[in-house]
Design an enzyme around this catalytic site. Structure first.
Site, PDB file in Angstrom:
ATOM      1  N   ARG A   1      -1.921   5.786  -6.969  1.00  0.00           N
ATOM      2  CA  ARG A   1      -1.891   4.450  -7.638  1.00  0.00           C
ATOM      3  C   ARG A   1      -2.769   3.459  -6.792  1.00  0.00           C
ATOM      4  NH1 ARG A   1       3.598   1.556  -8.564  1.00  0.00           N
ATOM      5  NH2 ARG A   1       2.555   0.566  -6.732  1.00  0.00           N
TER       6      ARG A   1
ATOM      7  N   THR B   1       1.939  -5.003   4.757  1.00  0.00           N
ATOM      8  CA  THR B   1       2.526  -4.283   3.948  1.00  0.00           C
ATOM      9  C   THR B   1       3.910  -4.860   3.215  1.00  0.00           C
ATOM     10  OG1 THR B   1       3.944  -2.028   4.106  1.00  0.00           O
ATOM     11  CG2 THR B   1       4.396  -3.567   5.854  1.00  0.00           C
ATOM     12  N   GLY B   2       4.230  -4.525   2.215  1.00  0.00           N
ATOM     13  CA  GLY B   2       5.543  -4.734   1.327  1.00  0.00           C
ATOM     14  C   GLY B   2       5.260  -4.751   0.004  1.00  0.00           C
TER      15      GLY B   2
ATOM     16  N   THR C   1       2.648   2.564   4.362  1.00  0.00           N
ATOM     17  CA  THR C   1       1.244   1.845   4.405  1.00  0.00           C
ATOM     18  C   THR C   1       0.710   1.854   6.113  1.00  0.00           C
ATOM     19  OG1 THR C   1       1.922   0.179   2.821  1.00  0.00           O
ATOM     20  CG2 THR C   1       0.178  -0.654   4.391  1.00  0.00           C
TER      21      THR C   1
ATOM     22  N   GLY D   1      -3.501   0.282  -4.325  1.00  0.00           N
ATOM     23  CA  GLY D   1      -2.574  -0.154  -3.707  1.00  0.00           C
ATOM     24  C   GLY D   1      -2.794  -1.723  -3.763  1.00  0.00           C
ATOM     25  N   ASP D   2      -1.670  -2.561  -3.675  1.00  0.00           N
ATOM     26  CA  ASP D   2      -1.976  -4.090  -3.556  1.00  0.00           C
ATOM     27  C   ASP D   2      -2.219  -4.555  -2.289  1.00  0.00           C
ATOM     28  OD1 ASP D   2      -1.219  -4.177  -6.400  1.00  0.00           O
ATOM     29  OD2 ASP D   2       1.021  -4.029  -5.730  1.00  0.00           O
TER      30      ASP D   2
ATOM     31  N   GLY E   1       3.528  -5.587  -2.953  1.00  0.00           N
ATOM     32  CA  GLY E   1       2.444  -6.195  -3.099  1.00  0.00           C
ATOM     33  C   GLY E   1       1.932  -7.064  -4.152  1.00  0.00           C
TER      34      GLY E   1
END
Length: 154
Positions: A48, A71-72, A20, A50-51, A74
């Site tokens: 994909r 970041t992490g 990220t 992203g969350d 999601g």
């Protein structure tokens, strides 16, 4: 005439779509902006949705309080609206940026089972880099041009 422009090309870099990248900025007029681009969880298929970039979940900016990029994991950021919650705690509970980021990441996110972190900047230029993992790549530069780059906790 035909002119050719050649750019540096590295196939390894082109095919390494992990991680990220996030940023938060405060301009001279007091406007805060935040942005997040994610490659997703490590070794997940690239491309994909992203969350972390979802507004409120992992990315948020409010001139009254702060800007946040995260970041992490999601799904947990979506459930707890991490970025918005940090701003809301500052606005409604008068918490400092450091207090709000610590509460959301170390308490709320961790209790749900989520991992990750945030880079955040408040309306006064204070920065917070809060994470509940072993490390988080991060850098900052202040208005004097002083650059700080870190990976692990102090």
């Amino acid at each position: 005439f035909i002119y050719y422009v050649f750019a540096f090309y590295d196939a390894d870099i082109k095919n390494a779509k992990f991680g990220t990248v996030g940023c938060v900025a405060l301009d001279k007029n007091g406007n805060i902006a935040a942005g997040t681009s994610t490659g997703g969880m490590t070794n997940k298929r690239w491309g994909r949705i992203g969350d972390a970039p979802i507004i409120g979940s992992g990315t948020y900016a409010n001139n009254k309080t702060c800007g946040v990029s995260s970041t992490g994991w999601g799904e947990y950021f979506i459930r707890s609206q991490v970025a918005y919650d940090i701003s809301a705690q500052m606005e409604y509970q008068q918490k400092s940026l450091k207090e709000a980021t610590a509460d959301v990441i170390q308490n709320k996110l961790t209790q749900l089972g989520g991992t990750g972190g945030v880079v955040a900047l408040d309306k006064n230029g204070n920065m917070s880099f809060e994470f509940n993992t072993a490390g988080m790549y991060r850098a900052s530069m202040n208005d004097k041009g002083e650059l700080v780059v870190k990976i692990y906790k102090e």
